[in-house]
Scaffold this active site. Sequence first.
Site, PDB file in Angstrom:
ATOM      1  CE1 TYR A   1      48.741-149.734 -26.075  1.00 20.51           C
ATOM      2  CE2 TYR A   1      47.256-151.316 -27.060  1.00 20.51           C
ATOM      3  CZ  TYR A   1      47.459-150.150 -26.377  1.00 20.51           C
ATOM      4  OH  TYR A   1      46.388-149.411 -25.983  1.00 20.51           O
ATOM      5  CD  GLU A   2      51.871-148.373 -31.088  1.00 19.61           C
ATOM      6  OE1 GLU A   2      52.911-148.244 -31.748  1.00 19.61           O
ATOM      7  OE2 GLU A   2      50.781-148.690 -31.596  1.00 19.61           O
TER       8      GLU A   2
END
Lengths: 597, 597
Positions: free
Chosen positions: A440-441
């Site tokens: 994620y990110e």
Amino acid sequence: MPVFKAPVADTLFILNDVLGIERYNNLPGFADATPEMIDAIASEAAKLSEEVLFPVNYSGDQEGCVRADDGTVKTPKGFKQAYDAYCEGGWIGLAVPEEFGGQGLPYTLHAAVGEYTSAANMSLMMYPGLTQGAIAAILVHGNDEQKQTYLPKMVEGKWSGTMNLTEPHCGTDLGLLRTKAVPNGDGTYKISGQKIFISAGEHDMTDNIVHLVLARIEGAPAGTKGISLFIVPKYIVKEDGSLGERNKVVCGAIEHKMGIHGNATCVMNYDEATGYLIGAENKGLNAMFVMMNEARLGVGLQGLAISEIAYQNAVAYAKDRIQGRSLSGPKAPEKAADPIIVHPDIRRTLMTIKSFNEAGRAFMLWTALKSDIAHRSSDAKERQDADDLLGLATPILKGVLTDKGFDHAVMAQQVYGGHGYIEEWGMSQYVRDARIAMIYEGANGIQALDLVGRKLALNGGRAVMAAFKEIGDFCEENRSNEAMAPYTKALKKGLNDLQASTMWFMQNAMAKPDNAGAGSTDYMHLFGLVMLGYMWAKMAKSAQDLLAAGDERTDFLNAKLVTARFYMDKIMPETALRKVRIEAGSDTLMELAAEAF
Amino acid sequence: MPVFKAPVADTLFILNDVLGIERYNNLPGFADATPEMIDAIASEAAKLSEEVLFPVNYSGDQEGCVRADDGTVKTPKGFKQAYDAYCEGGWIGLAVPEEFGGQGLPYTLHAAVGEYTSAANMSLMMYPGLTQGAIAAILVHGNDEQKQTYLPKMVEGKWSGTMNLTEPHCGTDLGLLRTKAVPNGDGTYKISGQKIFISAGEHDMTDNIVHLVLARIEGAPAGTKGISLFIVPKYIVKEDGSLGERNKVVCGAIEHKMGIHGNATCVMNYDEATGYLIGAENKGLNAMFVMMNEARLGVGLQGLAISEIAYQNAVAYAKDRIQGRSLSGPKAPEKAADPIIVHPDIRRTLMTIKSFNEAGRAFMLWTALKSDIAHRSSDAKERQDADDLLGLATPILKGVLTDKGFDHAVMAQQVYGGHGYIEEWGMSQYVRDARIAMIYEGANGIQALDLVGRKLALNGGRAVMAAFKEIGDFCEENRSNEAMAPYTKALKKGLNDLQASTMWFMQNAMAKPDNAGAGSTDYMHLFGLVMLGYMWAKMAKSAQDLLAAGDERTDFLNAKLVTARFYMDKIMPETALRKVRIEAGSDTLMELAAEAF
């Protein structure tokens, strides 16, 4: 059964002795960051992490979050109480300006204690973590009314925040996003669409949830140039600041994930929900990047945090578990077998993780300090220099600390043998939780591409040259220092590999961009190896100086020197391999037709 | 949603073209292994794997096994039917002598199809897999009566088998084991104690379960010299072969594991259960090692199998998912974005896994063929040579194929971005399942120690010298072959690193055994890199020869050459890093006191 102790002494060594944070007491918020104050804050955060957050970590994983048919979500037992304790301590706003209820202390300190809290309970800390990202975006891009309306409650932790980017068909490539915003004519918008993977999207810990949502205003340009950012609160906030009607945003499902079960990762459905534009029309990505860059540091920190707690547990097990005898003769003859920490292969595992954690922590705090300087210095040149290095370091920190953090959770699990595979021992959770941080990110492949494709050439390579200069200068300054030779020689060799690879990209990736993509992940790790090596060289120097000055932490400082040597001897040589791979280019990667896979 | 297609064409290429299995048609069971027969058997196994075993793989993971209060265990829905189909096909006894109901075909063939079935459903295949291990031990160490009593039913799959080694305080170090055996005076024993991590320990798929249990006969010597092996059937077998009373062995709990949820991993409690000695008193470890060596090959095969299925799914996703544009300009301009297989970093991932899977498969079959020769050849010298290489290859195969198999499952999961973390997509299961293979049948650190501490010096290093000679000769034979130069040069470089590291151990580990332990894992991987490189060089040679001879599989064979080059350019150089790490020795590992961790 798992254990956790926040590494306060190590944090203090890095902040006070290695980075010399006191030198920055001219920056706003830094005057209070004396060694005593830092010690007090770190110790308080340690206590909270160990005694409040950590005890509900394993149970939170096992219990998970439960969505009811009406879309409400129940978090695991004890999460709300632990969250409240975190909020009451004022931790959300540690680095937020005082005018919005924060403490205005350095972000560096926020990052330091963030490692402890994330190690203790990553899933739980994501709730305030998302709030902090949303606060950052509103601080920079919100208008005064928005700041006054939302920030104090969010800093207090009464309201939480979220980031809504991803849609089922669109993750990395935000240009594809379809969620739409229709003007109501009164300055507000109707937001409609589906967002997925929304961390802390719905839960029972706060009175309101402030969703930041990327959407496309009707008639906006296609692609990333037509994306705007909106505030979509779960409950509409009335003029007097009290909560009004329920907005038309609802959690449609909780994702069934490999880990971070304590965090509610939601499918969020927006059905003509009322939204307020934040920042300029069609400039939503800019505003989102403010959240994202800070979030990337926070995710890198999660990688480090899980590596640390996994390490601590592996150490505890390796000292306790007896099995077999030392290759050099019994070490605990009074027992039926020796503790497995006598075995070199177990030590290889532990030293590998230890050498990463300590340098990773230094790198994380070094980067956080750049962020503080970039945002708080009154000197424009100093701000720019710091911002250059912050931008360069961000993808490296995120990609390397999470890739390695996961690897180390796996290595720590291996120390347990069969018990590592059994949930009750806790190691499986660390592995499963750590896994998401690589994704994620911005998946780590995207971090690598950001580094090679954007950060490297930005401003004519100003940032990368500054980094090379800083490391090169350090080696040069210590050139005549015999005691430092084992460290600076290895560091210089690594730096040479990094510089040669950088040059190779300059010469081979302009005409053939696939060469950049082919080597991007290797380059990110090559850069990470050198940055961590630089941190080790700096720590070794501080340790030597302190020992020479009669510092009392002799065991602690001597261990730093041994661990630094381990890193230089066993880990740093990987730079040569990364360089060879980069220089092998993209030909064998791109040659096969898709059907040949 | 996940997909699976057994790689039959690849298996046939390796068996027929690369290893030339027809050359061995003088061995018992090999006369029938014509290319047509191999094709028919592999295709049949592929069909079973794809259509019967695979469809219950994900559901089996989600459902898991359930133990009732009476100690009975229910396996996931559809497991029993799929197991029955596997048994009815005669797959358990594929390589078992015909006199016990088997088909007497090569073990090599058994290994080839074992990859398919394990990829399709690792948890389910562990039930017959344990049976096969138990069959191997009874075949070698059982007396005639035991063979007649147990083998035909086990080969048929009506009864299953287990291995009972581990106790809560004792895994690797079997000398610590406490389960005791008290003679009844009639040749039987009362077995009492607790065993943990017993795969397939209890379930509802067979009429009887034949537990092979390590225990210590009252008064036996301490340590590993006092351990005996016993047959402890769940139901006592009466003289006429029918099942009698329930034996006093019961499943006390099912372990709560990270993965392989479809397999019942049990705590087994023996409370004066009736046991029958198998093999000689106090020689239990010898008998157990027969099972274990075969089991280690089987576990290495699991690593490969999961790497293969994870790869296939990552490829399918990479071709289907559109996101972003190719760095060298749009490849699917008619779509909103390009399929992600155009991105070099995705290709790096896929090529890394592909190059491992294909060479890993060749190495696995090469090793299995050594096993056949070692057990079936009429020539004593040939048997010994094969057995030397089998013994050497076993820890490498187990350690490297499972370490890399897991890494590759993680890499394949990464291709999915956020979806990889969601259980429904199936990638999490591959990662969680693959994880155990690094641990059981001797954690990989133990494999490395077996290699460096035992196999290397065995018989004056006869095996390792034979391996070096075989690889060196191959390079020499192809010295004047220009087209082979890219492969043989890289292979020779890797072999040089391996030989130098071997020499380093000779010179530095005798006096200081910690140096062997410190470098053992690096050495295992170094050896693995060279063995897989050797396989690639052999495959490249076969591909070139076949292409020159006008073989019609041109795309297939050309892809082999590209993949071989990728391996030599990008993967093989890791040998240099492994060598550097080995030569860095044990000093920085062993220097810190345990308290400094």
